[in-house]
Design a protein around this motif. Sequence first.
Motif, PDB file in Angstrom:
ATOM      1  N   SER A  15       0.845  -1.150  -0.101  1.00  0.00           N
ATOM      2  CA  SER A  15       0.096   0.052   0.059  1.00  0.00           C
ATOM      3  C   SER A  15       0.765   1.208   0.044  1.00  0.00           C
ATOM      4  O   SER A  15       0.615   2.389  -0.625  1.00  0.00           O
ATOM      5  N   ALA A  16       1.946   1.103   0.741  1.00  0.00           N
ATOM      6  CA  ALA A  16       2.897   2.390   0.884  1.00  0.00           C
ATOM      7  C   ALA A  16       3.658   2.630  -0.466  1.00  0.00           C
ATOM      8  O   ALA A  16       4.016   3.634  -0.726  1.00  0.00           O
ATOM      9  N   SER A  17       3.808   1.686  -1.349  1.00  0.00           N
ATOM     10  CA  SER A  17       4.504   1.808  -2.649  1.00  0.00           C
ATOM     11  C   SER A  17       3.484   2.307  -3.803  1.00  0.00           C
ATOM     12  O   SER A  17       4.012   2.504  -5.018  1.00  0.00           O
ATOM     13  N   LEU A  18       2.161   2.314  -3.559  1.00  0.00           N
ATOM     14  CA  LEU A  18       1.167   2.751  -4.529  1.00  0.00           C
ATOM     15  C   LEU A  18       1.098   3.986  -4.636  1.00  0.00           C
ATOM     16  O   LEU A  18       1.143   4.893  -3.305  1.00  0.00           O
ATOM     17  N   LEU A  19       0.848   4.596  -5.447  1.00  0.00           N
ATOM     18  CA  LEU A  19       0.754   6.314  -5.825  1.00  0.00           C
ATOM     19  C   LEU A  19      -0.602   6.707  -6.001  1.00  0.00           C
ATOM     20  O   LEU A  19      -1.387   6.108  -6.646  1.00  0.00           O
ATOM     21  N   SER A  26       3.150  14.138 -10.608  1.00  0.00           N
ATOM     22  CA  SER A  26       4.580  14.686 -10.240  1.00  0.00           C
ATOM     23  C   SER A  26       5.664  13.780 -11.245  1.00  0.00           C
ATOM     24  O   SER A  26       6.351  14.338 -11.547  1.00  0.00           O
ATOM     25  N   LYS A  27       5.383  12.664 -11.122  1.00  0.00           N
ATOM     26  CA  LYS A  27       6.291  11.925 -11.794  1.00  0.00           C
ATOM     27  C   LYS A  27       6.483  11.948 -13.404  1.00  0.00           C
ATOM     28  O   LYS A  27       7.456  11.768 -13.899  1.00  0.00           O
ATOM     29  N   VAL A  66       2.496   3.038 -13.711  1.00  0.00           N
ATOM     30  CA  VAL A  66       3.373   4.283 -14.385  1.00  0.00           C
ATOM     31  C   VAL A  66       4.144   4.006 -15.624  1.00  0.00           C
ATOM     32  O   VAL A  66       4.072   4.775 -16.564  1.00  0.00           O
ATOM     33  N   GLY A  67       4.451   2.945 -15.570  1.00  0.00           N
ATOM     34  CA  GLY A  67       5.469   2.487 -16.892  1.00  0.00           C
ATOM     35  C   GLY A  67       4.535   2.174 -18.116  1.00  0.00           C
ATOM     36  O   GLY A  67       5.005   2.834 -19.106  1.00  0.00           O
ATOM     37  N   ARG A  68       3.240   1.511 -17.774  1.00  0.00           N
ATOM     38  CA  ARG A  68       2.484   1.541 -18.939  1.00  0.00           C
ATOM     39  C   ARG A  68       1.958   2.968 -19.448  1.00  0.00           C
ATOM     40  O   ARG A  68       1.823   3.240 -20.691  1.00  0.00           O
ATOM     41  N   LEU A  69       1.684   4.044 -18.591  1.00  0.00           N
ATOM     42  CA  LEU A  69       1.396   5.320 -18.952  1.00  0.00           C
ATOM     43  C   LEU A  69       2.474   5.922 -19.784  1.00  0.00           C
ATOM     44  O   LEU A  69       2.242   6.570 -20.579  1.00  0.00           O
TER      45      LEU A  69
END
Length: 232
Positions: A15-19, A26-27, A66-69
Amino acid sequence: MAAAAARRGSAAQKSASLLSIGQVLSKLSAEFPALTSSKLRFLEVQGIVTPERTASGYRKFASTDVGRLRLALTLQRDHYLPLSVIREYLDDVDAGREPELPQAPQSIHPTGRAYSRADLLAAAEAPAQLLNDAFSLGLIAPAETYDSQHVALLRALVALERHGIDPRHIRSLKQGAEREVTLIETSLTHVLRRGDARSRARAHEIAPRLADRLEEVRGIFVQQALTKMLPD
């Protein structure tokens, strides 16, 4: 008890690693300045990403999302590809295949590999009954061979059926698409009426652009309706 604690710890770490949407922006905003939260939601509707949802309904994106996006936005920006083509390419990559980088369509008429019925079923990983249902409902016309668009359509039907949306629910979408083509044809009447080669080439150039704009408008309407149904 120790196992349960380990599972809770693993879940908390995940859960902590999800954005959140804001963190994803921002990324990616440095590479894609025009990217907005509305565009992210639109890409979700188009099947580019499928973020997780918290108990409160908030979207949470994994690093793979994020990679797919990033890849989807790059293909859209640098190669002028429609989202339907990008989605099929990404799905192939996720499935472990090694697809060739798609090219921007030069014509509204599909070209490429011809698939037999057996090849179509294998490529789409679809049961024969689903294809038969698509035939009987007029979603796919029975033929000697099929093309990549048929593969993409049948794959989509497979994915939708997993969520309880079977082919009979899709008939209205096909009817809507046919109405859109009629709309495009009407808008190009003045070009098509001329009948010369230059005018036909112009119609081939304009029609896909109009189709993309209609797809974008439809996607926005769907996103607006989803926003009313689901919280951010």
